[in-house]
Design an enzyme around this catalytic site. Structure first.
Site, PDB file in Angstrom:
ATOM      1  CD  GLU A  45      -9.046   3.588  -1.566  1.00 26.67           C
ATOM      2  OE1 GLU A  45      -9.961   3.222  -0.588  1.00 26.67           O
ATOM      3  OE2 GLU A  45      -8.322   4.586  -1.541  1.00 26.67           O
TER       4      GLU A  45
ATOM      5  CG  ASP B  80      -2.536   0.002   1.207  1.00 27.60           C
ATOM      6  OD1 ASP B  80      -2.631   1.016   0.554  1.00 27.60           O
ATOM      7  OD2 ASP B  80      -3.152  -0.751   1.456  1.00 27.60           O
TER       8      ASP B  80
ATOM      9  CG  HIS C  72      -8.798  -2.751   4.445  1.00 29.57           C
ATOM     10  ND1 HIS C  72      -8.214  -2.508   3.065  1.00 29.57           N
ATOM     11  CD2 HIS C  72      -8.416  -1.422   4.847  1.00 29.57           C
ATOM     12  CE1 HIS C  72      -8.045  -1.100   2.843  1.00 29.57           C
ATOM     13  NE2 HIS C  72      -8.041  -0.496   3.845  1.00 29.57           N
ATOM     14  CG  ASP C  73     -11.595   0.540   3.908  1.00 28.75           C
ATOM     15  OD1 ASP C  73     -11.080   0.629   4.934  1.00 28.75           O
ATOM     16  OD2 ASP C  73     -11.209   1.190   2.972  1.00 28.75           O
TER      17      ASP C  73
ATOM     18  CG  ASP D 126      -4.865   5.004   1.132  1.00 30.24           C
ATOM     19  OD1 ASP D 126      -5.607   3.882   1.458  1.00 30.24           O
ATOM     20  OD2 ASP D 126      -4.770   6.174   1.765  1.00 30.24           O
TER      21      ASP D 126
HETATM   22  C1  NOJ Z   1      -8.443   3.983   2.093  1.00 28.53           C
HETATM   23  C2  NOJ Z   1      -8.130   2.997   3.015  1.00 28.53           C
HETATM   24  O1  NOJ Z   1      -8.661   1.750   2.340  1.00 28.53           O
HETATM   25  C3  NOJ Z   1      -8.919   3.349   4.496  1.00 28.53           C
HETATM   26  O2  NOJ Z   1      -8.656   2.019   5.044  1.00 28.53           O
HETATM   27  C4  NOJ Z   1      -8.326   4.355   4.787  1.00 28.53           C
HETATM   28  O3  NOJ Z   1      -8.908   4.566   6.040  1.00 28.53           O
HETATM   29  C5  NOJ Z   1      -8.184   5.496   4.138  1.00 28.53           C
HETATM   30  N1  NOJ Z   1      -7.915   5.220   2.564  1.00 28.53           N
HETATM   31  C6  NOJ Z   1      -7.397   6.676   4.508  1.00 28.53           C
HETATM   32  O4  NOJ Z   1      -6.001   6.036   4.396  1.00 28.53           O
END
Ligand code: NOJ
Length: 550
Positions: free
Chosen positions: A254, A97, A331-332, A198
Protein backbone atom coordinates in the site's frame (compact mmCIF):
# COMPACT_ATOMS: atom_id res chain seq x y z
CA UNK A 1 6.99 -18.66 -9.22
CA UNK A 2 3.52 -18.77 -10.69
CA UNK A 3 1.51 -15.68 -11.49
CA UNK A 4 -1.92 -16.94 -10.44
CA UNK A 5 -2.57 -13.52 -8.93
CA UNK A 6 -2.90 -12.01 -12.40
CA UNK A 7 -5.78 -14.24 -13.36
CA UNK A 8 -8.05 -13.94 -10.34
CA UNK A 9 -10.64 -11.47 -9.17
CA UNK A 10 -9.88 -10.25 -5.65
CA UNK A 11 -12.30 -9.36 -2.88
CA UNK A 12 -11.55 -7.33 0.22
CA UNK A 13 -12.99 -8.41 3.53
CA UNK A 14 -13.12 -5.90 6.35
CA UNK A 15 -13.35 -8.48 9.11
CA UNK A 16 -15.18 -6.57 11.83
CA UNK A 17 -18.13 -5.86 9.57
CA UNK A 18 -18.21 -8.84 7.20
CA UNK A 19 -20.08 -11.67 8.85
CA UNK A 20 -20.99 -12.17 12.47
CA UNK A 21 -21.10 -15.92 13.10
CA UNK A 22 -21.32 -15.88 16.89
CA UNK A 23 -23.89 -13.08 16.99
CA UNK A 24 -21.93 -10.70 19.18
CA UNK A 25 -22.37 -7.75 16.86
CA UNK A 26 -18.92 -8.03 15.33
CA UNK A 27 -17.62 -10.04 12.38
CA UNK A 28 -15.43 -13.07 12.98
CA UNK A 29 -13.31 -15.71 11.28
CA UNK A 30 -15.99 -18.38 11.40
CA UNK A 31 -18.25 -15.85 9.71
CA UNK A 32 -15.73 -15.50 6.89
CA UNK A 33 -15.40 -19.27 6.52
CA UNK A 34 -19.14 -19.56 6.26
CA UNK A 35 -19.23 -17.13 3.37
CA UNK A 36 -16.40 -18.61 1.33
CA UNK A 37 -18.86 -20.53 -0.81
CA UNK A 38 -20.74 -17.26 -1.46
CA UNK A 39 -17.47 -15.74 -2.66
CA UNK A 40 -16.70 -18.79 -4.77
CA UNK A 41 -20.12 -18.49 -6.41
CA UNK A 42 -19.38 -14.86 -7.13
CA UNK A 43 -16.24 -15.94 -8.99
CA UNK A 44 -13.67 -14.70 -6.50
CA UNK A 45 -10.21 -16.29 -6.52
CA UNK A 46 -8.40 -14.20 -3.93
CA UNK A 47 -9.48 -12.60 -0.67
CA UNK A 48 -7.64 -9.93 1.25
CA UNK A 49 -8.63 -9.99 4.91
CA UNK A 50 -7.94 -6.86 6.99
CA UNK A 51 -6.00 -7.24 10.26
CA UNK A 52 -7.39 -9.81 12.69
CA UNK A 53 -4.47 -9.82 15.11
CA UNK A 54 -4.74 -8.93 18.78
CA UNK A 55 -5.49 -5.25 18.99
CA UNK A 56 -7.08 -2.58 21.20
CA UNK A 57 -8.76 -1.53 17.92
CA UNK A 58 -8.19 2.19 18.15
CA UNK A 59 -7.76 1.98 14.38
CA UNK A 60 -9.85 -1.14 13.86
CA UNK A 61 -7.00 -3.60 14.07
CA UNK A 62 -4.23 -1.67 12.34
CA UNK A 63 -2.95 -1.04 15.87
CA UNK A 64 -1.55 -4.47 16.69
CA UNK A 65 -0.54 -5.45 20.21
CA UNK A 66 0.53 -9.01 19.37
CA UNK A 67 1.45 -10.02 15.84
CA UNK A 68 1.19 -13.73 16.59
CA UNK A 69 -2.25 -14.04 18.06
CA UNK A 70 -5.74 -13.53 16.80
CA UNK A 71 -7.91 -10.97 18.51
CA UNK A 72 -10.50 -12.72 20.64
CA UNK A 73 -13.30 -10.84 18.96
CA UNK A 74 -12.45 -12.69 15.74
CA UNK A 75 -11.83 -16.16 17.18
CA UNK A 76 -8.55 -18.01 17.40
CA UNK A 77 -5.75 -19.60 15.44
CA UNK A 78 -7.68 -22.83 14.95
CA UNK A 79 -10.45 -20.85 13.29
CA UNK A 80 -7.85 -19.39 10.94
CA UNK A 81 -6.53 -22.84 10.09
CA UNK A 82 -10.02 -24.09 9.32
CA UNK A 83 -10.70 -21.04 7.19
CA UNK A 84 -7.47 -21.52 5.22
CA UNK A 85 -8.24 -25.19 4.67
CA UNK A 86 -11.71 -24.48 3.39
CA UNK A 87 -10.40 -21.70 1.15
CA UNK A 88 -7.84 -24.09 -0.33
CA UNK A 89 -10.57 -26.64 -1.04
CA UNK A 90 -12.47 -23.95 -2.91
CA UNK A 91 -9.32 -22.74 -4.66
CA UNK A 92 -9.56 -19.30 -3.11
CA UNK A 93 -6.24 -17.73 -2.17
CA UNK A 94 -6.12 -15.80 1.08
CA UNK A 95 -3.90 -12.85 1.88
CA UNK A 96 -3.58 -11.10 5.21
CA UNK A 97 -2.83 -7.51 6.06
CA UNK A 98 0.71 -7.19 7.30
CA UNK A 99 1.40 -4.05 9.30
CA UNK A 100 5.14 -3.41 9.39
CA UNK A 101 5.17 0.33 9.98
CA UNK A 102 3.82 0.54 13.52
CA UNK A 103 2.47 -1.36 16.49
CA UNK A 104 -0.19 -0.55 19.01
CA UNK A 105 0.90 1.55 21.99
CA UNK A 106 -0.22 -1.50 23.98
CA UNK A 107 2.38 -3.75 22.36
CA UNK A 108 4.76 -5.10 25.02
CA UNK A 109 7.78 -3.61 23.23
CA UNK A 110 6.31 -0.13 23.44
CA UNK A 111 5.12 -0.49 27.01
CA UNK A 112 8.60 -1.54 28.05
CA UNK A 113 10.21 1.26 26.03
CA UNK A 114 8.05 3.89 27.75
CA UNK A 115 8.58 2.57 31.23
CA UNK A 116 12.17 1.62 31.30
CA UNK A 117 14.89 4.06 30.40
CA UNK A 118 17.26 1.22 29.49
CA UNK A 119 14.68 -0.79 27.57
CA UNK A 120 16.14 -2.86 24.77
CA UNK A 121 13.01 -1.96 22.83
CA UNK A 122 13.54 1.79 22.96
CA UNK A 123 15.34 1.73 19.66
CA UNK A 124 12.53 -0.31 18.09
CA UNK A 125 10.63 2.99 18.03
CA UNK A 126 11.54 6.59 17.27
CA UNK A 127 12.01 8.54 20.48
CA UNK A 128 13.40 12.08 20.56
CA UNK A 129 14.15 14.63 23.24
CA UNK A 130 11.90 17.66 23.59
CA UNK A 131 13.22 20.82 21.96
CA UNK A 132 12.62 23.83 24.22
CA UNK A 133 9.98 21.81 26.02
CA UNK A 134 8.18 21.28 22.75
CA UNK A 135 7.87 18.46 20.19
CA UNK A 136 10.96 17.88 18.07
CA UNK A 137 9.43 19.34 14.89
CA UNK A 138 6.30 20.65 13.16
CA UNK A 139 5.26 17.52 11.24
CA UNK A 140 1.59 16.72 11.04
CA UNK A 141 0.52 13.09 10.57
CA UNK A 142 -2.22 11.41 8.56
CA UNK A 143 -4.77 11.70 11.34
CA UNK A 144 -4.68 15.51 11.65
CA UNK A 145 -2.39 15.59 14.69
CA UNK A 146 1.27 16.26 15.44
CA UNK A 147 3.32 13.13 14.82
CA UNK A 148 4.80 13.50 18.31
CA UNK A 149 3.41 12.47 21.67
CA UNK A 150 5.18 13.07 24.95
CA UNK A 151 5.98 10.35 27.50
CA UNK A 152 6.52 12.03 30.84
CA UNK A 153 8.16 9.09 32.54
CA UNK A 154 11.15 9.10 30.22
CA UNK A 155 10.90 12.76 29.16
CA UNK A 156 10.84 11.90 25.47
CA UNK A 157 8.54 12.24 22.51
CA UNK A 158 7.76 9.30 20.23
CA UNK A 159 6.82 9.48 16.59
CA UNK A 160 3.53 8.24 15.12
CA UNK A 161 2.40 9.20 11.65
CA UNK A 162 -1.07 7.78 12.33
CA UNK A 163 -2.81 7.99 15.72
CA UNK A 164 -0.89 8.40 18.96
CA UNK A 165 -1.88 4.85 19.84
CA UNK A 166 0.15 3.64 16.84
CA UNK A 167 3.84 4.34 17.44
CA UNK A 168 6.04 3.98 14.36
CA UNK A 169 8.69 1.32 14.31
CA UNK A 170 12.31 2.15 13.66
CA UNK A 171 13.36 0.13 10.63
CA UNK A 172 16.97 1.17 11.07
CA UNK A 173 17.15 -1.23 13.95
CA UNK A 174 18.37 -4.59 12.72
CA UNK A 175 16.78 -6.60 15.53
CA UNK A 176 13.44 -4.99 14.89
CA UNK A 177 13.68 -5.87 11.22
CA UNK A 178 14.44 -9.48 12.12
CA UNK A 179 11.42 -9.57 14.41
CA UNK A 180 9.18 -8.35 11.62
CA UNK A 181 10.55 -10.93 9.17
CA UNK A 182 9.75 -13.58 11.72
CA UNK A 183 6.17 -12.35 11.89
CA UNK A 184 5.81 -12.55 8.10
CA UNK A 185 7.26 -16.07 8.00
CA UNK A 186 4.94 -17.21 10.76
CA UNK A 187 1.83 -16.42 8.74
CA UNK A 188 3.22 -17.69 5.46
CA UNK A 189 4.19 -20.94 7.16
CA UNK A 190 0.66 -21.21 8.47
CA UNK A 191 -0.57 -21.18 4.89
CA UNK A 192 -1.58 -17.66 3.96
CA UNK A 193 -0.89 -16.90 0.31
CA UNK A 194 0.63 -13.50 0.76
CA UNK A 195 0.12 -10.03 2.14
CA UNK A 196 -1.30 -6.62 1.57
CA UNK A 197 1.47 -4.55 3.14
CA UNK A 198 -0.01 -1.71 5.11
CA UNK A 199 1.52 1.78 4.98
CA UNK A 200 4.64 0.31 3.44
CA UNK A 201 5.74 3.59 1.85
CA UNK A 202 6.40 5.04 5.28
CA UNK A 203 8.94 2.68 6.78
CA UNK A 204 11.59 5.32 6.57
CA UNK A 205 11.54 8.94 7.76
CA UNK A 206 13.67 12.00 7.12
CA UNK A 207 16.28 11.36 9.74
CA UNK A 208 17.33 14.98 10.09
CA UNK A 209 13.90 15.48 11.72
CA UNK A 210 14.05 19.12 10.69
CA UNK A 211 10.89 21.24 10.49
CA UNK A 212 9.01 21.12 7.23
CA UNK A 213 9.02 24.42 5.38
CA UNK A 214 6.35 23.36 2.88
CA UNK A 215 4.05 26.12 4.12
CA UNK A 216 3.77 28.29 7.19
CA UNK A 217 1.67 26.87 9.98
CA UNK A 218 2.17 25.43 13.44
CA UNK A 219 1.77 21.93 12.06
CA UNK A 220 2.72 21.10 8.50
CA UNK A 221 1.34 18.13 6.58
CA UNK A 222 4.32 17.21 4.49
CA UNK A 223 4.22 13.52 3.64
CA UNK A 224 7.61 13.71 1.91
CA UNK A 225 9.12 13.64 5.40
CA UNK A 226 7.92 10.08 5.87
CA UNK A 227 7.04 8.63 2.48
CA UNK A 228 8.91 6.80 -0.28
CA UNK A 229 12.31 7.70 1.09
CA UNK A 230 15.20 5.89 -0.47
CA UNK A 231 16.25 3.89 2.62
CA UNK A 232 13.00 1.94 2.30
CA UNK A 233 14.32 0.07 -0.68
CA UNK A 234 17.29 -1.15 1.29
CA UNK A 235 14.93 -2.64 3.87
CA UNK A 236 12.64 -4.13 1.26
CA UNK A 237 15.55 -5.76 -0.50
CA UNK A 238 16.45 -7.47 2.74
CA UNK A 239 12.81 -8.39 3.45
CA UNK A 240 12.53 -9.98 0.03
CA UNK A 241 15.74 -11.92 0.42
CA UNK A 242 14.99 -13.08 3.96
CA UNK A 243 11.30 -13.85 3.51
CA UNK A 244 9.45 -13.32 0.24
CA UNK A 245 11.88 -15.15 -2.04
CA UNK A 246 11.24 -18.34 -0.12
CA UNK A 247 7.50 -18.52 -0.69
CA UNK A 248 5.11 -18.68 -3.64
CA UNK A 249 3.11 -15.75 -2.37
CA UNK A 250 1.62 -12.53 -3.62
CA UNK A 251 2.48 -9.15 -2.15
CA UNK A 252 0.62 -5.92 -2.64
CA UNK A 253 2.19 -2.87 -1.10
CA UNK A 254 0.00 0.00 0.00
CA UNK A 255 1.76 3.13 -1.16
CA UNK A 256 -1.05 5.51 -0.33
CA UNK A 257 -1.83 8.55 -2.38
CA UNK A 258 1.73 9.66 -2.48
CA UNK A 259 3.53 7.49 -5.02
CA UNK A 260 4.09 8.47 -8.61
CA UNK A 261 4.14 5.81 -11.32
CA UNK A 262 7.96 5.92 -11.23
CA UNK A 263 7.92 5.30 -7.52
CA UNK A 264 5.41 2.50 -7.97
CA UNK A 265 7.86 0.87 -10.36
CA UNK A 266 10.60 1.03 -7.76
CA UNK A 267 8.39 -1.04 -5.48
CA UNK A 268 6.96 -3.45 -7.97
CA UNK A 269 8.72 -3.62 -11.33
CA UNK A 270 9.13 -7.13 -12.72
CA UNK A 271 12.79 -6.44 -13.17
CA UNK A 272 13.90 -5.32 -9.77
CA UNK A 273 10.85 -4.60 -7.62
CA UNK A 274 10.05 -6.13 -4.25
CA UNK A 275 6.29 -6.62 -4.44
CA UNK A 276 4.00 -8.00 -7.12
CA UNK A 277 1.91 -4.83 -7.23
CA UNK A 278 1.12 -1.67 -5.27
CA UNK A 279 -2.07 0.13 -4.34
CA UNK A 280 -2.12 3.87 -4.94
CA UNK A 281 -5.30 5.91 -4.58
CA UNK A 282 -5.05 8.22 -7.55
CA UNK A 283 -8.42 7.33 -9.01
CA UNK A 284 -10.51 7.27 -5.82
CA UNK A 285 -11.33 10.95 -5.43
CA UNK A 286 -12.21 12.18 -8.88
CA UNK A 287 -15.42 13.93 -7.89
CA UNK A 288 -13.94 16.64 -5.74
CA UNK A 289 -15.24 15.16 -2.48
CA UNK A 290 -11.78 15.00 -0.95
CA UNK A 291 -11.18 18.18 1.03
CA UNK A 292 -14.72 19.28 0.19
CA UNK A 293 -15.81 20.83 3.47
CA UNK A 294 -16.51 24.21 1.84
CA UNK A 295 -18.35 22.76 -1.14
CA UNK A 296 -22.07 22.43 -1.62
CA UNK A 297 -23.48 19.17 -2.91
CA UNK A 298 -23.89 20.52 -6.42
CA UNK A 299 -20.16 21.11 -6.65
CA UNK A 300 -19.48 17.39 -6.25
CA UNK A 301 -19.41 15.93 -9.75
CA UNK A 302 -17.33 13.14 -11.21
CA UNK A 303 -14.53 14.44 -13.36
CA UNK A 304 -14.72 11.62 -15.89
CA UNK A 305 -12.04 13.12 -18.07
CA UNK A 306 -9.50 13.27 -15.32
CA UNK A 307 -10.43 9.85 -14.01
CA UNK A 308 -9.93 8.27 -17.42
CA UNK A 309 -6.62 9.99 -17.86
CA UNK A 310 -5.41 8.74 -14.51
CA UNK A 311 -6.33 5.16 -15.30
CA UNK A 312 -4.66 5.62 -18.67
CA UNK A 313 -1.54 7.13 -17.13
CA UNK A 314 -1.09 4.20 -14.76
CA UNK A 315 -1.60 1.72 -17.57
CA UNK A 316 0.77 3.43 -19.97
CA UNK A 317 3.54 3.93 -17.46
CA UNK A 318 3.27 0.55 -15.79
CA UNK A 319 1.99 -1.97 -18.32
CA UNK A 320 4.69 -4.42 -19.39
CA UNK A 321 6.94 -3.29 -16.54
CA UNK A 322 4.85 -4.27 -13.53
CA UNK A 323 1.38 -5.50 -12.57
CA UNK A 324 -1.36 -3.44 -10.97
CA UNK A 325 -4.31 -3.97 -8.68
CA UNK A 326 -7.43 -2.08 -9.73
CA UNK A 327 -10.34 -1.05 -7.48
CA UNK A 328 -12.86 1.65 -6.81
CA UNK A 329 -12.43 1.75 -3.08
CA UNK A 330 -11.19 0.08 0.05
CA UNK A 331 -12.06 0.45 3.73
CA UNK A 332 -10.55 3.96 3.77
CA UNK A 333 -12.87 5.42 1.15
CA UNK A 334 -16.51 6.27 0.61
CA UNK A 335 -18.75 3.72 -1.13
CA UNK A 336 -18.38 3.89 -4.88
CA UNK A 337 -22.10 3.96 -5.66
CA UNK A 338 -22.30 7.15 -3.62
CA UNK A 339 -19.01 8.46 -4.96
CA UNK A 340 -19.22 7.89 -8.72
CA UNK A 341 -22.67 6.38 -9.07
CA UNK A 342 -25.95 7.64 -7.74
CA UNK A 343 -28.14 5.95 -5.18
CA UNK A 344 -31.26 6.99 -7.04
CA UNK A 345 -29.93 4.81 -9.86
CA UNK A 346 -28.36 2.26 -7.57
CA UNK A 347 -28.99 -0.77 -9.75
CA UNK A 348 -27.87 0.84 -13.01
CA UNK A 349 -24.92 2.75 -11.64
CA UNK A 350 -23.54 -0.13 -9.57
CA UNK A 351 -23.68 -2.42 -12.61
CA UNK A 352 -22.02 0.22 -14.75
CA UNK A 353 -19.23 0.68 -12.21
CA UNK A 354 -18.67 -3.05 -11.91
CA UNK A 355 -18.34 -3.53 -15.65
CA UNK A 356 -16.10 -0.48 -16.11
CA UNK A 357 -13.69 -1.74 -13.49
CA UNK A 358 -13.58 -5.44 -14.11
CA UNK A 359 -12.49 -5.39 -17.74
CA UNK A 360 -10.00 -2.57 -17.46
CA UNK A 361 -6.64 -4.16 -16.58
CA UNK A 362 -4.70 -5.63 -13.65
CA UNK A 363 -6.10 -7.65 -10.76
CA UNK A 364 -9.45 -6.21 -9.69
CA UNK A 365 -10.44 -5.94 -6.05
CA UNK A 366 -14.09 -5.72 -5.10
CA UNK A 367 -14.74 -4.25 -1.69
CA UNK A 368 -17.31 -6.13 0.40
CA UNK A 369 -20.81 -4.94 -0.39
CA UNK A 370 -19.83 -3.34 -3.69
CA UNK A 371 -21.40 -6.34 -5.41
CA UNK A 372 -24.83 -5.41 -4.01
CA UNK A 373 -24.45 -1.65 -4.37
CA UNK A 374 -23.99 -0.74 -0.71
CA UNK A 375 -23.86 3.03 -0.26
CA UNK A 376 -22.60 5.69 2.16
CA UNK A 377 -23.98 6.31 5.62
CA UNK A 378 -26.27 9.27 5.99
CA UNK A 379 -25.66 10.16 9.62
CA UNK A 380 -27.71 12.93 11.19
CA UNK A 381 -25.30 13.70 13.98
CA UNK A 382 -21.55 13.85 14.44
CA UNK A 383 -21.51 11.48 17.40
CA UNK A 384 -22.44 8.61 15.08
CA UNK A 385 -18.98 8.61 13.50
CA UNK A 386 -16.68 6.07 15.08
CA UNK A 387 -13.49 6.16 13.02
CA UNK A 388 -10.47 7.63 14.80
CA UNK A 389 -9.72 9.80 11.77
CA UNK A 390 -13.30 11.08 11.55
CA UNK A 391 -13.16 12.01 15.24
CA UNK A 392 -9.95 13.94 14.70
CA UNK A 393 -11.48 15.71 11.71
CA UNK A 394 -14.39 16.80 13.88
CA UNK A 395 -11.95 18.19 16.44
CA UNK A 396 -9.94 19.95 13.77
CA UNK A 397 -12.96 21.63 12.15
CA UNK A 398 -15.27 22.33 15.06
CA UNK A 399 -13.99 25.87 15.70
CA UNK A 400 -14.43 27.06 12.15
CA UNK A 401 -17.35 25.06 10.76
CA UNK A 402 -20.83 24.30 11.98
CA UNK A 403 -22.11 20.79 12.60
CA UNK A 404 -24.04 20.72 9.36
CA UNK A 405 -20.92 21.46 7.31
CA UNK A 406 -18.80 18.88 9.11
CA UNK A 407 -21.59 16.32 8.84
CA UNK A 408 -22.01 16.93 5.12
CA UNK A 409 -18.26 16.56 4.67
CA UNK A 410 -17.98 13.33 6.68
CA UNK A 411 -21.05 11.76 5.12
CA UNK A 412 -19.32 12.27 1.78
CA UNK A 413 -15.80 11.33 2.64
CA UNK A 414 -15.36 9.50 5.93
CA UNK A 415 -13.99 6.02 6.30
CA UNK A 416 -17.09 5.08 8.30
CA UNK A 417 -18.90 4.87 4.97
CA UNK A 418 -17.18 1.62 4.04
CA UNK A 419 -17.23 0.26 7.57
CA UNK A 420 -20.90 -0.43 8.15
CA UNK A 421 -22.10 -4.00 8.51
CA UNK A 422 -22.24 -6.08 5.37
CA UNK A 423 -25.90 -6.37 4.43
CA UNK A 424 -26.80 -10.03 4.15
CA UNK A 425 -30.53 -10.04 4.57
CA UNK A 426 -33.63 -7.90 5.05
CA UNK A 427 -34.15 -9.70 8.33
CA UNK A 428 -30.65 -9.03 9.57
CA UNK A 429 -30.35 -8.49 13.29
CA UNK A 430 -27.69 -6.10 14.47
CA UNK A 431 -26.29 -7.60 17.67
CA UNK A 432 -23.94 -4.77 18.47
CA UNK A 433 -22.84 -1.22 17.99
CA UNK A 434 -21.49 -1.30 14.48
CA UNK A 435 -23.75 0.71 12.25
CA UNK A 436 -26.07 -1.14 9.88
CA UNK A 437 -27.18 1.08 7.03
CA UNK A 438 -30.95 1.48 7.21
CA UNK A 439 -31.29 0.50 3.57
CA UNK A 440 -30.43 -3.13 4.45
CA UNK A 441 -34.11 -3.93 4.06
CA UNK A 442 -33.84 -3.39 0.33
CA UNK A 443 -30.10 -3.58 -0.29
CA UNK A 444 -28.98 -7.03 0.82
CA UNK A 445 -27.47 -10.24 -0.48
CA UNK A 446 -30.47 -12.48 0.10
CA UNK A 447 -32.79 -10.40 -2.06
CA UNK A 448 -30.07 -9.89 -4.65
CA UNK A 449 -29.60 -13.63 -4.97
CA UNK A 450 -33.20 -14.24 -5.96
CA UNK A 451 -33.64 -11.22 -8.19
CA UNK A 452 -32.42 -12.05 -11.69
CA UNK A 453 -31.89 -8.38 -12.46
CA UNK A 454 -29.91 -7.68 -9.30
CA UNK A 455 -26.53 -6.05 -9.04
CA UNK A 456 -25.10 -9.22 -7.52
CA UNK A 457 -26.25 -11.40 -10.41
CA UNK A 458 -24.83 -8.89 -12.84
CA UNK A 459 -21.48 -8.95 -11.01
CA UNK A 460 -21.55 -12.73 -11.31
CA UNK A 461 -22.02 -12.42 -15.05
CA UNK A 462 -19.23 -9.87 -15.39
CA UNK A 463 -16.83 -11.97 -13.35
CA UNK A 464 -17.74 -15.14 -15.17
CA UNK A 465 -17.08 -13.47 -18.53
CA UNK A 466 -13.79 -12.20 -17.17
CA UNK A 467 -12.81 -15.56 -15.79
CA UNK A 468 -13.84 -17.53 -18.86
CA UNK A 469 -14.89 -16.38 -22.31
CA UNK A 470 -13.05 -13.05 -22.30
CA UNK A 471 -10.26 -13.88 -19.92
CA UNK A 472 -7.47 -13.00 -22.30
CA UNK A 473 -9.03 -9.72 -23.31
CA UNK A 474 -9.91 -8.68 -19.76
CA UNK A 475 -6.67 -9.69 -18.11
CA UNK A 476 -4.00 -9.51 -20.79
CA UNK A 477 -5.63 -7.45 -23.54
CA UNK A 478 -4.22 -4.13 -24.68
CA UNK A 479 -6.14 -1.26 -23.08
CA UNK A 480 -7.03 1.82 -25.06
CA UNK A 481 -9.44 4.59 -24.21
CA UNK A 482 -12.04 5.27 -26.86
CA UNK A 483 -12.95 8.92 -27.44
CA UNK A 484 -10.80 9.83 -24.49
CA UNK A 485 -11.87 13.48 -24.55
CA UNK A 486 -15.53 12.71 -23.97
CA UNK A 487 -16.44 14.31 -20.63
CA UNK A 488 -19.27 11.96 -19.70
CA UNK A 489 -18.54 8.52 -21.06
CA UNK A 490 -15.82 6.16 -19.95
CA UNK A 491 -15.19 3.91 -22.93
CA UNK A 492 -12.28 1.64 -23.71
CA UNK A 493 -11.19 -1.16 -25.97
CA UNK A 494 -9.45 -4.33 -24.86
CA UNK A 495 -7.69 -6.28 -27.54
CA UNK A 496 -6.27 -9.74 -27.42
CA UNK A 497 -7.56 -12.61 -29.60
CA UNK A 498 -10.79 -10.67 -29.80
CA UNK A 499 -11.60 -6.99 -29.37
CA UNK A 500 -14.15 -5.90 -26.84
CA UNK A 501 -15.39 -2.44 -26.01
CA UNK A 502 -16.79 -1.20 -22.72
CA UNK A 503 -18.97 1.89 -22.92
CA UNK A 504 -20.18 3.48 -19.69
CA UNK A 505 -22.19 6.61 -19.12
CA UNK A 506 -21.12 8.12 -15.80
CA UNK A 507 -23.95 10.65 -15.80
CA UNK A 508 -27.45 10.63 -14.38
CA UNK A 509 -28.68 12.16 -17.63
CA UNK A 510 -28.80 11.15 -21.26
CA UNK A 511 -25.70 11.51 -23.42
CA UNK A 512 -24.89 10.23 -26.88
CA UNK A 513 -21.93 8.25 -28.15
CA UNK A 514 -20.66 6.53 -31.26
CA UNK A 515 -22.88 3.61 -32.21
CA UNK A 516 -20.78 0.52 -31.58
CA UNK A 517 -23.88 -1.55 -31.10
CA UNK A 518 -25.59 -1.87 -34.48
CA UNK A 519 -22.77 -3.75 -36.23
CA UNK A 520 -21.44 -5.71 -33.29
CA UNK A 521 -22.54 -8.11 -30.63
CA UNK A 522 -23.81 -6.98 -27.23
CA UNK A 523 -22.38 -9.22 -24.53
CA UNK A 524 -23.67 -7.39 -21.48
CA UNK A 525 -25.96 -4.42 -21.04
CA UNK A 526 -27.63 -2.93 -17.97
CA UNK A 527 -30.81 -1.77 -19.79
CA UNK A 528 -33.35 -3.97 -21.56
CA UNK A 529 -33.41 -2.22 -24.89
CA UNK A 530 -31.04 -0.30 -27.14
CA UNK A 531 -31.65 3.33 -28.04
CA UNK A 532 -30.20 4.69 -31.25
CA UNK A 533 -31.03 8.08 -32.64
CA UNK A 534 -29.55 9.72 -35.73
CA UNK A 535 -26.93 6.99 -35.94
CA UNK A 536 -25.83 7.74 -32.44
CA UNK A 537 -26.00 5.49 -29.43
CA UNK A 538 -28.20 7.09 -26.81
CA UNK A 539 -26.97 6.36 -23.33
CA UNK A 540 -29.46 6.76 -20.53
CA UNK A 541 -28.41 7.41 -16.91
CA UNK A 542 -25.50 5.10 -16.09
CA UNK A 543 -26.17 2.93 -19.11
CA UNK A 544 -23.31 0.63 -19.91
CA UNK A 545 -22.41 -1.96 -22.55
CA UNK A 546 -19.90 -4.69 -23.12
CA UNK A 547 -19.59 -5.15 -26.86
CA UNK A 548 -17.74 -7.76 -28.90
CA UNK A 549 -16.40 -6.27 -32.12
CA UNK A 550 -17.21 -8.52 -35.08
C1 NOJ B 1 -3.70 2.17 5.88
C2 NOJ B 1 -4.95 1.45 6.26
O1 NOJ B 1 -5.65 1.15 5.07
C3 NOJ B 1 -5.74 2.34 7.17
O2 NOJ B 1 -7.02 1.85 7.43
C4 NOJ B 1 -4.95 2.52 8.44
O3 NOJ B 1 -5.59 3.48 9.25
C5 NOJ B 1 -3.53 3.00 8.17
N1 NOJ B 1 -2.91 2.34 7.07
C6 NOJ B 1 -2.66 2.80 9.38
O4 NOJ B 1 -2.38 1.45 9.57
Amino acid sequence: MSVWWKDVVGYQIYPSTFNDYNKDGHGDIKGITKKLQYLKDLGIGLIWIGPIYKSPKVDNGYDISDFYSIDESYGNLDDVKIMLKKAKELNIKVIFDLVLNHTSSKHEWFIDACNNIDSIYKDYYIFKDPVDNKPPNNWKGFFQESVWTYVEKINKYYLHIFSKEMPDLNWDNKNLRKEMYKVARFWLDLGVDGFRLDAIAHLSKDKTFKDSKLYKDDLVYDTSKFSNRKEIFKYLKEFKKEVLDHYDCVTIGEVGGCATTDEALKYSSYEDGYFNMVFNFDTCWENGAYGSIDKNDDEIKTNVLNMKKLFEKWYENINGKAWMPIYWLNHDHPRVVSQYGNIEYRNKSAKMLGLTLLFMYGTPFIYQGEEIGMSNVNHDSLDKFTDVNAKNIIKEFEDNYNDYEILRFLNRTSRDNARTLMQWSSKQVNYGKIYLNENYKVVNVEDNLIDEDSILNYYKKIISLRNNEFHNEAVYGKFKLVYRNNKDVFAYKKTSDKTIVVISNFRDYIVTFKDYVSDNKIILHNYNDVMISNNKLVLRPFESYLILIK
